[in-house]
Design an enzyme around this catalytic site. Sequence first.
Site, PDB file in Angstrom:
ATOM      1  N   ASP A   1      14.772 -41.045 -58.463  1.00  0.00           N
ATOM      2  CA  ASP A   1      13.335 -41.198 -58.670  1.00  0.00           C
ATOM      3  C   ASP A   1      12.796 -42.410 -57.912  1.00  0.00           C
ATOM      4  O   ASP A   1      13.538 -43.354 -57.630  1.00  0.00           O
ATOM      5  CB  ASP A   1      13.036 -41.327 -60.169  1.00  0.00           C
TER       6      ASP A   1
ATOM      7  N   HIS B   1      10.346 -39.347 -49.370  1.00  0.00           N
ATOM      8  CA  HIS B   1      11.390 -38.313 -49.448  1.00  0.00           C
ATOM      9  C   HIS B   1      12.265 -38.338 -48.193  1.00  0.00           C
ATOM     10  O   HIS B   1      13.474 -38.166 -48.272  1.00  0.00           O
ATOM     11  CB  HIS B   1      10.762 -36.928 -49.627  1.00  0.00           C
TER      12      HIS B   1
ATOM     13  N   LEU C   1      35.350 -34.646 -52.536  1.00  0.00           N
ATOM     14  CA  LEU C   1      34.183 -34.703 -53.424  1.00  0.00           C
ATOM     15  C   LEU C   1      33.461 -33.352 -53.470  1.00  0.00           C
ATOM     16  O   LEU C   1      33.304 -32.698 -52.435  1.00  0.00           O
ATOM     17  CB  LEU C   1      33.212 -35.774 -52.891  1.00  0.00           C
TER      18      LEU C   1
HETATM   19  C1  FPP Z   1      11.499 -38.208 -57.067  1.00  0.00           C
HETATM   20  O1  FPP Z   1      10.630 -39.129 -56.499  1.00  0.00           O
HETATM   21  C2  FPP Z   1      12.237 -37.490 -56.052  1.00  0.00           C
HETATM   22  C3  FPP Z   1      12.128 -36.169 -55.812  1.00  0.00           C
HETATM   23  C4  FPP Z   1      11.225 -35.294 -56.575  1.00  0.00           C
HETATM   24  C5  FPP Z   1      12.862 -35.516 -54.745  1.00  0.00           C
HETATM   25  C6  FPP Z   1      14.160 -36.139 -54.349  1.00  0.00           C
HETATM   26  C7  FPP Z   1      14.593 -35.474 -53.117  1.00  0.00           C
HETATM   27  C8  FPP Z   1      15.136 -36.097 -52.062  1.00  0.00           C
HETATM   28  C9  FPP Z   1      15.464 -37.530 -52.019  1.00  0.00           C
HETATM   29  C10 FPP Z   1      15.525 -35.284 -50.896  1.00  0.00           C
HETATM   30  C11 FPP Z   1      16.785 -34.599 -51.257  1.00  0.00           C
HETATM   31  C12 FPP Z   1      17.507 -34.219 -50.077  1.00  0.00           C
HETATM   32  C13 FPP Z   1      18.733 -33.686 -50.100  1.00  0.00           C
HETATM   33  C14 FPP Z   1      19.401 -33.453 -48.829  1.00  0.00           C
HETATM   34  C15 FPP Z   1      19.429 -33.346 -51.359  1.00  0.00           C
HETATM   35  P1  FPP Z   1       9.094 -39.051 -56.895  1.00  0.00           P
HETATM   36  O2  FPP Z   1       8.399 -38.356 -55.782  1.00  0.00           O
HETATM   37  O3  FPP Z   1       8.938 -38.440 -58.239  1.00  0.00           O
HETATM   38  O4  FPP Z   1       8.763 -40.583 -56.909  1.00  0.00           O
HETATM   39  P2  FPP Z   1       7.694 -41.318 -57.836  1.00  0.00           P
HETATM   40  O5  FPP Z   1       8.221 -41.240 -59.238  1.00  0.00           O
HETATM   41  O6  FPP Z   1       7.717 -42.708 -57.300  1.00  0.00           O
HETATM   42  O7  FPP Z   1       6.391 -40.625 -57.625  1.00  0.00           O
END
Ligand code: FPP
Length: 248
Positions: free
Chosen positions: A23, A40, A134
């Site tokens: 997050d 992201h 893994l």
């Molecule tokens: C939460 O941050 C994160 C997500 C909803 C997506 C996480 C996905 C990635 C990091 C990409 C994944 C890639 C692979 C290859 C698995 P948020 O947007 O909710 O952040 P905030 O709470 O600060 O708004």
Amino acid sequence: MEKKILEAIDLTRLPRHVAIIMDGNGRWAKARGLERTAGHVEGVNTVRRITETASELGLEYLTLYAFSTENWNRPQAEVDALMHLIVVAIERETPDLIKNNVRLTMIGDRSRMPAEAMRRLEQCMADTSHCNGLTLVLAISYSSRWEITEACRLIAAKAAAGEIDPADITDATVAANLSSAGIPDPDLLIRTGGDYRVSNFLLWQIAYAEIYVTDIYWPDLDADSFGRAIIQYQSRERRFGLTSEQLQ
Ligand code: FPP
């Protein structure tokens, strides 16, 4: 990883399975005056870094919450960007996954995935299926309530067909019908971004997981911070409902 941190980790008592709620991408981007998507994009680099660290340490399972059922309700442009990022990153990283002996697998509702994205993910899973280091589990289009509801439906259908007696249903029956069937329960659940919530993630499986919350936003999580989470985990006494004395 910093030598001092690595030396503080007891490699004989590693968690078998670490699950992470990634997050803080949006807030990381906002703090820099960037679009959420930039968070992201940077988050994908962290996925790579933490997967490498987990693999080098010798962990057996790493589960990452990449896209929740609820995330389908985000603005369409962000949904599209996230799906695209996940698929492109996985495809790009497949040769390195193979080189590092990492097997890719997925939990989540495949029926809601765009067909092309699913086809490409399935290809990556097939390409790494022989790897036995893994196991990287991506939770995509995943929510725990969806998964548990689905398991109920599967078990009820088997009962209706006379394949299973309701009296014989145990917690092992439930576990075997989850999309995580065959994967051991997480020992350690890490959440980045500072919120104390489990957000519909592995609710059944984290029954006895140790929880570690860090304020660090996901794009900033490095090998040292991951190491600190493991050190903290190793300092806890896991009692599984027993007393301290019983564990002696
Ligand atoms: C939460 O941050 C994160 C997500 C909803 C997506 C996480 C996905 C990635 C990091 C990409 C994944 C890639 C692979 C290859 C698995 P948020 O947007 O909710 O952040 P905030 O709470 O600060 O708004």
